[in-house]
Scaffold this active site. Sequence first.
Site, PDB file in Angstrom:
ATOM      1  N   LYS A  36      38.249  43.032  49.590  1.00 43.85           N
ATOM      2  CA  LYS A  36      38.900  41.805  50.048  1.00 43.85           C
ATOM      3  C   LYS A  36      37.965  40.620  49.858  1.00 43.85           C
ATOM      4  O   LYS A  36      36.805  40.655  50.267  1.00 43.85           O
ATOM      5  CB  LYS A  36      39.276  41.928  51.528  1.00 43.85           C
ATOM      6  CG  LYS A  36      39.885  40.663  52.123  1.00 43.85           C
ATOM      7  CD  LYS A  36      40.271  40.848  53.572  1.00 43.85           C
ATOM      8  CE  LYS A  36      39.087  40.811  54.509  1.00 43.85           C
ATOM      9  NZ  LYS A  36      38.549  39.431  54.691  1.00 43.85           N
ATOM     10  N   ASP A  63      42.549  37.258  50.249  1.00 45.97           N
ATOM     11  CA  ASP A  63      42.978  37.026  51.626  1.00 45.97           C
ATOM     12  C   ASP A  63      42.761  35.564  51.981  1.00 45.97           C
ATOM     13  O   ASP A  63      41.831  35.210  52.700  1.00 45.97           O
ATOM     14  CB  ASP A  63      42.163  37.946  52.552  1.00 45.97           C
ATOM     15  CG  ASP A  63      42.486  37.744  54.022  1.00 45.97           C
ATOM     16  OD1 ASP A  63      43.615  37.315  54.320  1.00 45.97           O
ATOM     17  OD2 ASP A  63      41.598  38.017  54.863  1.00 45.97           O
ATOM     18  N   LYS A  65      45.612  33.564  52.942  1.00 45.10           N
ATOM     19  CA  LYS A  65      46.667  33.228  53.912  1.00 45.10           C
ATOM     20  C   LYS A  65      47.328  31.886  53.583  1.00 45.10           C
ATOM     21  O   LYS A  65      47.393  30.970  54.425  1.00 45.10           O
ATOM     22  CB  LYS A  65      46.100  33.206  55.326  1.00 45.10           C
ATOM     23  CG  LYS A  65      45.442  34.515  55.758  1.00 45.10           C
ATOM     24  CD  LYS A  65      44.860  34.403  57.149  1.00 45.10           C
ATOM     25  CE  LYS A  65      44.159  35.675  57.584  1.00 45.10           C
ATOM     26  NZ  LYS A  65      42.911  35.938  56.804  1.00 45.10           N
ATOM     27  N   ASP A  68      51.475  26.350  53.397  1.00 42.91           N
ATOM     28  CA  ASP A  68      51.601  24.951  52.977  1.00 42.91           C
ATOM     29  C   ASP A  68      53.061  24.728  52.620  1.00 42.91           C
ATOM     30  O   ASP A  68      53.911  25.588  52.860  1.00 42.91           O
ATOM     31  CB  ASP A  68      50.667  24.687  51.780  1.00 42.91           C
ATOM     32  CG  ASP A  68      50.143  23.257  51.742  1.00 42.91           C
ATOM     33  OD1 ASP A  68      50.973  22.326  51.888  1.00 42.91           O
ATOM     34  OD2 ASP A  68      48.936  23.054  51.562  1.00 42.91           O
ATOM     35  N   THR A 127      44.712  39.198  64.187  1.00 41.29           N
ATOM     36  CA  THR A 127      44.277  40.222  65.132  1.00 41.29           C
ATOM     37  C   THR A 127      43.373  39.663  66.220  1.00 41.29           C
ATOM     38  O   THR A 127      43.117  40.337  67.219  1.00 41.29           O
ATOM     39  CB  THR A 127      43.548  41.362  64.402  1.00 41.29           C
ATOM     40  OG1 THR A 127      42.508  40.811  63.579  1.00 41.29           O
ATOM     41  CG2 THR A 127      44.506  42.154  63.536  1.00 41.29           C
ATOM     42  N   ARG A 219      33.219  44.112  59.099  1.00 41.70           N
ATOM     43  CA  ARG A 219      31.954  44.076  59.828  1.00 41.70           C
ATOM     44  C   ARG A 219      31.359  45.446  60.142  1.00 41.70           C
ATOM     45  O   ARG A 219      30.132  45.612  60.025  1.00 41.70           O
ATOM     46  CB  ARG A 219      32.110  43.240  61.099  1.00 41.70           C
ATOM     47  CG  ARG A 219      32.020  41.748  60.818  1.00 41.70           C
ATOM     48  CD  ARG A 219      32.348  40.915  62.027  1.00 41.70           C
ATOM     49  NE  ARG A 219      33.778  40.890  62.274  1.00 41.70           N
ATOM     50  CZ  ARG A 219      34.364  40.099  63.170  1.00 41.70           C
ATOM     51  NH1 ARG A 219      33.620  39.284  63.902  1.00 41.70           N
ATOM     52  NH2 ARG A 219      35.663  40.112  63.338  1.00 41.70           N
TER      53      ARG A 219
END
Length: 246
Positions: A36, A63, A65, A68, A127, A219
């Site tokens: 990603k 990624d 998102k 617009d 999330t 992470r």
Amino acid sequence: MKASVRDRLIVGLDVETAREARELFARLRDHAGMFKIGSQLFTAAGPGIVREMLSAGARIFLDLKYHDIPNTVAGAGIEAARLGVSIFNVHALGGGLMMRRAREAVHEVSEREGLKRPAIIAVTALTSADNATLEEVGITGGALALVLRLARLAEACGLDGVVASPGEITMLRDQLSAPNFLIVTPGVRPLGSATDDQKRVMTPAEAIRAGADYLVISRPILKAPEPERAVIKVLEEMEQAYSQQD
């Protein structure tokens, strides 16, 4: 490890520099099926890092998102298709017209230019957002209701799937009817990992058992002393869940 299991793991390259991304890709490319590239790395290194990693054999989930006006998102989707990414996302809060325009534009340019069409998925609720966060911005009814409403809208607009947290997977599988509708799941934390700023999390095995198609993990892998071992541990948890389904 089965190749099909590796293909369902997306490692998030949430790093500051192209050099770090290259190093991680070199170390993890034999273990993860997709990588990603999100806002941090894309802002730092631009589309060049996407092209570079695709040329090196990576499959990329872009990624960003997109959220617009419909024409702008459609144009961004066209460029994502031309880059050659496997998946990119839009934010479902942009509405039905925005999502339909993006889908139509990407389908059209892919057919016209002989491109492999990327999957377009919709972000529902981040999330990191719990009910209190949503209420802050005027969204009432809770995260589950919002996710279901936006996922149904994405399905109606002909998108390929959604991004949804682990706790929403079962609900979406029960409520959505489109065949092969993808659920891409962040907020996944291997056993023993910190949750960081994620509010709605599950382990890899739990997310697979619930019905996720792809897991996005950043992470817990990037911060591990040995990222390769961290990835292998994730894959072992995923493999265990798949074995229990057989």
